[in-house]
Design an enzyme around this catalytic site. Structure first.
Site, PDB file in Angstrom:
ATOM      1  N   GLY A 192      26.088  12.527  52.054  1.00  0.00           N
ATOM      2  CA  GLY A 192      25.245  11.344  51.946  1.00  0.00           C
ATOM      3  C   GLY A 192      23.837  11.628  52.436  1.00  0.00           C
ATOM      4  NE  ARG A 193      19.462   6.810  53.154  1.00  0.00           N
ATOM      5  CZ  ARG A 193      18.486   6.536  52.273  1.00  0.00           C
ATOM      6  NH1 ARG A 193      17.329   7.150  52.372  1.00  0.00           N
ATOM      7  NH2 ARG A 193      18.662   5.652  51.328  1.00  0.00           N
ATOM      8  CB  ILE A 194      22.919  11.768  57.735  1.00  0.00           C
ATOM      9  CG1 ILE A 194      22.371  10.417  58.221  1.00  0.00           C
ATOM     10  CG2 ILE A 194      22.929  12.778  58.867  1.00  0.00           C
ATOM     11  CD1 ILE A 194      23.229   9.723  59.258  1.00  0.00           C
ATOM     12  CG  ASP A 244      26.157  13.339  68.466  1.00  0.00           C
ATOM     13  OD1 ASP A 244      25.868  13.394  69.676  1.00  0.00           O
ATOM     14  OD2 ASP A 244      25.808  12.407  67.726  1.00  0.00           O
ATOM     15  CG  HIS A 265      28.153   9.028  69.390  1.00  0.00           C
ATOM     16  ND1 HIS A 265      29.293   8.437  68.947  1.00  0.00           N
ATOM     17  CD2 HIS A 265      27.276   8.973  68.340  1.00  0.00           C
ATOM     18  CE1 HIS A 265      29.140   8.021  67.705  1.00  0.00           C
ATOM     19  NE2 HIS A 265      27.918   8.337  67.313  1.00  0.00           N
ATOM     20  CB  ILE A 266      22.535  11.883  72.016  1.00  0.00           C
ATOM     21  CG1 ILE A 266      22.738  13.386  71.720  1.00  0.00           C
ATOM     22  CG2 ILE A 266      23.068  11.558  73.414  1.00  0.00           C
ATOM     23  CD1 ILE A 266      21.913  14.307  72.622  1.00  0.00           C
ATOM     24  N   GLY A 267      23.327  11.188  68.524  1.00  0.00           N
ATOM     25  CA  GLY A 267      22.755  11.414  67.190  1.00  0.00           C
ATOM     26  C   GLY A 267      21.543  10.563  66.877  1.00  0.00           C
ATOM     27  CB  VAL A 298      24.798   2.579  62.057  1.00  0.00           C
ATOM     28  CG1 VAL A 298      25.185   3.106  60.686  1.00  0.00           C
ATOM     29  CG2 VAL A 298      23.397   3.008  62.438  1.00  0.00           C
ATOM     30  N   GLY A 299      27.225   0.824  62.636  1.00  0.00           N
ATOM     31  CA  GLY A 299      28.607   0.410  62.420  1.00  0.00           C
ATOM     32  C   GLY A 299      28.749  -1.086  62.683  1.00  0.00           C
TER      33      GLY A 299
END
Lengths: 384, 384
Positions: free
Chosen positions: B207-209, B324, B349-351, B126-127
C-alpha cells in the site's frame, strides 16, 4: 543483578561471540605450543618472489591470491585476528611484497628488516596513517590502498544515523530493553522527533560520501542542501552523481559554518580532519543550530568538540546526535559522558562495515599487491 | 550496580523525563483535591453546541479549536495524559461532538451516556478498533479519523529499521554502551552486515506506506522489488507515487509468500492484520529466507510469529530483524526472549511518532470535528 545480565545478554555482551558470519573464514585452530607457525602457510619454494599477507582474506580475495601459488611464495597469517609483530618481523626479510592491515605498523624497523627486495605494499585500508610514507618514498616502494569502495556503506550508515538521531532510535531501544514499554502511557507527543520531509541538510565537507548520502536523502522529501568546503561560497567541482545538475531541490555552497549551522535541520560532518576542521563543531556552532536539529558525524571524531556536544545535548540546544566516530576512539569507557545522553547514538566506527565493502577492499588489496609486483597499474595507488 | 545505573542512565531510564519538547503543551498542574475539574475548560454558555476534547492538543490544532470558542461550548481535558473514564462519562451527556484519542473506549456505555445530541466523533488515530462502529452506524453518528498523514513518518522508520537490521545497529550501540569498544580488536569482518546495494526488497502488502518506503530505497541501489498482496501474481492498482511506471528497476508481484521469502534480501511487513496474514511470517517462511536477509515489521505484530522469529535468529536462518510492532505489545517485559537476540532491534511502536505527523493528525482531527458539526466534508471519514 538479574536485570543486568538480561541487559548484557541483549546488548551482545555474551562471552560467546555470535557475530561470525556463515561466509566468514573459519577461525584459526588453537596453536600447539610446539609449533607457533601452525597458522601460517609454509613456504615451498625459495626461488619465487616472497609475499607476506598479514591476515586471512575473505573468499574471493583469498581465491585470487591462492591462484598465484605457483608463481609466488605466499607466507600468510591465517587468522581473523592480527598477527604478532614478532611473526611479521621474522617473515618479512627478503620479501618482495606485503599485504597489510591498518593494525600493522609499517615503519623503518620493519622496512629495515625487509631489506632491499621489498618493492610493493598493499594496505587493506582507506587511511595510511599506520605507514611511514616518506620512508617508502626514500626506498622506492609503491603503496596501494583501497579508498573508493566504501562509499555505499558509509552513505547508508549516514542515513541510518540521521534517522536514529531524529527518531530517538537509541532511546527507543533502551526503553524497550529496560522493560518500560508496558508503562509508557500513549500521548500525542510520546517519543516524537522531527521528520526529514521539508528539512534543510547541511554538509560539512561535500565529497563523494556526502554526495552519496544526499542522493539517498532526496526522496525523503528534503527541501534544500547546503555545503561548506575549504572554499566557502564556491560551488564544488566534483559532481560525483550528477546531483548538482539534476536534483530538483537547491544544492548551494554556504558562505560560512555559522550560516550552515543556522539554516540546517540536519548537519552531516563528512570532512577530512585538518587543523582548520578540528573542533569546527563547537559550542559556538551548536548555539547557532536549531533546537530541533540533529548532527551526524561519519568522518573523524575530533571535528566535533565532544564536551561541547555533551553540553549542547544537556541544555537541549539541539535535538540529537548520531556518531560513528568520536574523539579518542576506541577508548570510550562505559562511564564516558556522551553515553549518558539518551538523544545521542554512538556506534563503534562501523561506517565501512558491510560484507560487500570488506570483500571488495580485500580483492582490491590483492590486485594492488599483484600489480605492484608485476609493475602494472594498481586499482588505487598513493602518490608518495 | 554502578554499571547498571550508568546503563540505565544512557538507556533513558532516568526518573526525570527529558523527552518533553519545547513545543509540547505545558504539563497539567497538580489538581487540588477540592476541585477535580481544575484541568478542564469551564463551560461558559449552555446554549451553544457542546464538544468534548479528551486531550490537550498541539499548537496549531489547539489554536483552530480555540477560535471556535464563541460558537461552541468546549469541554477539554487539558493534559498530555489520558482523561479518566469518569471525567468523560460525566461530561459527555448532551454533547454534540467528541474529539477522542485511541486510549478512549467509544462503546455503547459512552454513547448511551451521551444521548441523542451526539452527531460526530473525530478520532485522533489511524485505527478505529477502540470505537464500536456498528453502534455509531445505528445512531447515525459520523466518524472522522486521520489515516493519511503518517506515510512519511512510517516510511522513514522503515528505512531506519532496515539499515539497523543490516548494520547491526542495536548490537553496535550495546557494545559501546557496555564499554566494550576499547577491547574490540579490528578485523576485516568485525561488525559487518549486508549492504543494500544490489538487494531485492520484498513487501508483504504494498500500500501507500510500503510504496513510500520503496521510493526511499531506490537510490540505495536496490536491484529489484517484489510484493505480495491479497491477489498473488497480480499487479497492484494503486501506484501512489508513479513508481511502477517510472522506476528503473523491476517491481513485480510475487506468486506466493514462498517465492517472496526465497528471493528477498530484505522483507518488509506492511500488510493489514487479517486471519490470512496472522503468522504469515512463520518458521516455514524463515526457512525459505536467505541467511543474510533481514525482516522488518512496521505493520502489526501478529503478522510475524514471534517464537518462530526468535528461533530463526537463534539458528542463524536469517541475519537480523527490525521491529516497530510485536505480538502482545506493549506488554513486553525485560525478560522477553526477543530482547535476548542481539541481531533484533525492537522500538516501541514509534512509526508515526514525528512532531509533524502528530501535529497534522491533531489539526485534521479538529477539522473533522468541525466538519461533522457543520455537516461538511471531513478530511477523512470512516464509511460505517
Amino acid at each position: 543483578m538479574q536485570r543486568l545480565s538480561q541487559l548484557s545478554s541483549h546488548l551482545g555482551l555474551d562471552p560467546v561471540d555470535r557475530s561470525a558470519l556463515s561466509s566468514a573464514p573459519t577461525p584459526h585452530q588453537k596453536s600447539s605450543p610446539a609449533n607457533t607457525n601452525i597458522n601460517t602457510t609454509t613456504p615451498t619454494n625459495m626461488s619465487k618472489p616472497k609475499v607476506i599477507v598479514t591476515r586471512q582474506l575473505i573468499d574471493e580475495a583469498q581465491r585470487i591470491l591462492d591462484e598465484k601459488k605457483d608463481e609466488l611464495e605466499i607466507v600468510q597469517w591465517h587468522s581473523e585476528k592480527p598477527c604478532p609483530r614478532t611473526w611479521l618481523l621474522e617473515n618479512i626479510p627478503s620479501a618482495s611484497g606485503l599485504l597489510c592491515m591498518l593494525s600493522d605498523q609499517i615503519n623503518t624497523e620493519l622496512l629495515d628488516a625487509a631489506g632491499a627486495n621489498l618493492k610493493t605494499i598493499a594496505s587493506f585500508s582507506v587511511g595510511t596513517d599506520h605507514i611511514d610514507r616518506p620512508a617508502l618514498k626514500d626506498r622506492g616502494i609503491r603503496l596501494g590502498y583501497t579508498p573508493t569502495c566504501l562509499t555505499d556503506a558509509v552513505a547508508d550508515l549516514t542515513v541510518m544515523l540521521i534517522l536514529m538521531a531524529q527518531r530517538r532510535g537509541g532511546e527507543a531501544i533502551g526503553k524497550v530493553v529496560a522493560g518500560e514499554w508496558p508503562q509508557m502511557p500513549w500521548h500525542p507527543l510520546l517519543m516524537t522527533g522531527p521528520g526529514l520531509r521539508g528539512s534543510t541538510v547541511g554538509f560539512l565537507g561535500f565529497g563523494r560520501i556526502a554526495q552519496a548520502a544526499l542522493v539517498r536523502l532526496l526522496p525523503f522529501g528534503i527541501k534544500r542542501a547546503v555545503y561548506l568546503t575549504s572554499k566557502p561560497g564556491q560551488k564544488v567541482k566534483e559532481d560525483h552523481f550528477d546531483l548538482l545538475s539534476t536534483a530538483k531541490v537547491p544544492i548551494e555552497p554556504a558562505q560560512s559554518a555559522d550560516q550552515l549551522a543556522a539554516e540546517s535541520d540536519v548537519v552531516v560532518v563528512g570532512c577530512a580532519l585538518t587543523k582548520d576542521t578540528k573542533h569546527l563543531v563547537s559550542t559556538e556552532f551548536f548555539k547557532k543550530m536549531k533546537k530541533l536539529a540533529v548532527v551526524v558525524n561519519i568522518a573523524r571524531g575530533p571535528v566535533i568538540d565532544t564536551n561541547a556536544l555533551v553540553k549542547a545535548l544537556d541544555e537541549e540546544q539541539i535535538f540529537g546526535a548520531g556518531l560513528d566516530v568520536i574523539e579518542n576512539e576506541p577508548n570510550i569507557q562505559a562511564d564516558h559522558p556522551i553515553l549518558k545522553q539518551p538523544r545521542c547514538v554512538l556506534v563503534p566506527h562501523i561506517g565501512s562495515a558491510t560484507i560487500e565493502t570488506r570483500e571488495q577492499m580485500a580483492t582490491e588489496s590483492v590486485k594492488n599487491l599483484l600489480a605492484g609486483l608485476s609493475g602494472d597499474k594498481m586499482v588505487n595507488e598513493v602518490e608518495l
